[in-house]
Scaffold this active site. Structure first.
Site, mmCIF file in Angstrom:
data_model
loop_
_atom_site.group_PDB
_atom_site.id
_atom_site.type_symbol
_atom_site.label_atom_id
_atom_site.label_comp_id
_atom_site.label_asym_id
_atom_site.label_seq_id
_atom_site.Cartn_x
_atom_site.Cartn_y
_atom_site.Cartn_z
ATOM 1 N N ILE A 86 -3.726 9.523 5.334
ATOM 2 C CA ILE A 86 -4.561 9.697 4.105
ATOM 3 C C ILE A 86 -5.151 8.497 3.858
ATOM 4 C CG2 ILE A 86 -4.083 10.220 1.836
ATOM 5 C CD1 ILE A 86 -1.194 10.902 2.474
ATOM 6 N N GLN A 102 -12.008 -0.762 7.902
ATOM 7 C CA GLN A 102 -10.875 0.056 7.431
ATOM 8 C C GLN A 102 -9.640 -0.800 7.635
ATOM 9 O OE1 GLN A 102 -11.689 2.495 10.932
ATOM 10 N NE2 GLN A 102 -11.837 4.243 9.673
ATOM 11 N N ILE A 139 -1.501 4.975 5.677
ATOM 12 C CA ILE A 139 -2.378 5.154 4.453
ATOM 13 C C ILE A 139 -3.742 4.455 5.001
ATOM 14 C CG2 ILE A 139 -3.109 4.464 2.113
ATOM 15 C CD1 ILE A 139 -0.752 6.509 2.239
ATOM 16 N N GLU A 140 -4.807 4.721 4.676
ATOM 17 C CA GLU A 140 -6.148 4.053 5.038
ATOM 18 C C GLU A 140 -6.691 3.687 3.697
ATOM 19 O OE1 GLU A 140 -10.689 4.785 7.242
ATOM 20 O OE2 GLU A 140 -9.284 6.469 7.068
ATOM 21 N N LEU A 141 -7.355 2.514 3.755
ATOM 22 C CA LEU A 141 -8.231 2.091 2.381
ATOM 23 C C LEU A 141 -9.736 1.797 3.271
ATOM 24 C CD1 LEU A 141 -5.829 0.217 0.151
ATOM 25 C CD2 LEU A 141 -6.476 2.614 0.201
#
Length: 192
Positions: A91, A126, A137-139
């Site tokens: 996500i 990333q 989780i990716e930010l």
């Protein structure tokens, strides 16, 4: 507020946006704490008709629905945590400052992996990490790469994403219209 009207004759569904992501978790409380403290989600009321342990959280225009299943390990043969792999299911959330994210994850003692995507002089940073149940989780600062449609439906006939020819005058669908309007607005902002 911009109003977008569907003008495509194809049989697409009348979708508006992503509403929520639903995740199975071993412990609702551990997962709630993670999504609140790490990602800034806020618990919201969930329907009282549910007869199972879970929680709903909301922020950034998206919901996360947690469903407790303490027997998750019975279905998962992996004893060791999976490696953090940017090419795995995940996500992704947009963020303003990747360096702040990395600092906060380090302060919390969380493992993470970074990656950089480059395209035509644009760079996206990333950060990938796992939640308590191993969901990745990716930010990122993905807004650095513009969203451009693969076909400019206003200028030439096109094939649909599913390989079907689109006959008759080239008409844009909901997504193409929204993307082209956004692109046009971005170009106007740049030109002034």
């Amino acid at each position: 507020m911009m109003e977008i009207e569907e003008v495509n004759n194809c049989e697409s569904l009348p979708l508006l946006s992503l509403n929520h992501v639903s995740l199975l978790c071993r412990s609702v409380w551990d997962s709630m704490r993670f999504y609140e403290e790490v990602l800034g989600f806020i618990p919201i009321k969930r329907p009282s008709s549910f007869k199972f342990n879970g929680a709903w959280l909301y922020n950034y225009g998206i919901g996360i629905h947690l469903i407790e299943n303490p027997l998750m390990d019975d279905f998962d043969t992996i004893i060791e945590p999976r490696p953090i792999n940017p090419k795995d299911n995940h996500i992704s959330f947009q963020c303003r400052d990747v360096e702040i994210v990395k600092g906060r994850l380090e302060d919390m003692g969380m493992k993470y992996v970074t990656a950089v995507v480059e395209d035509e002089g644009n760079t996206v940073d990333q950060v990938f990490f796992h939640d308590p149940d191993g969901y990745m989780i990716e930010l990122c600062n993905c807004e650095n790469i513009p969203i451009l449609p693969l076909s400019a439906c206003l200028f030439k006939p096109r094939m649909s994403s599913f390989g079907r020819a689109v006959f008759g005058p080239a008409k844009c669908g909901f997504v193409e219209n929204a993307m082209m309007e956004s692109l046009s607005m971005d170009m106007l902002d740049i030109s002034f």
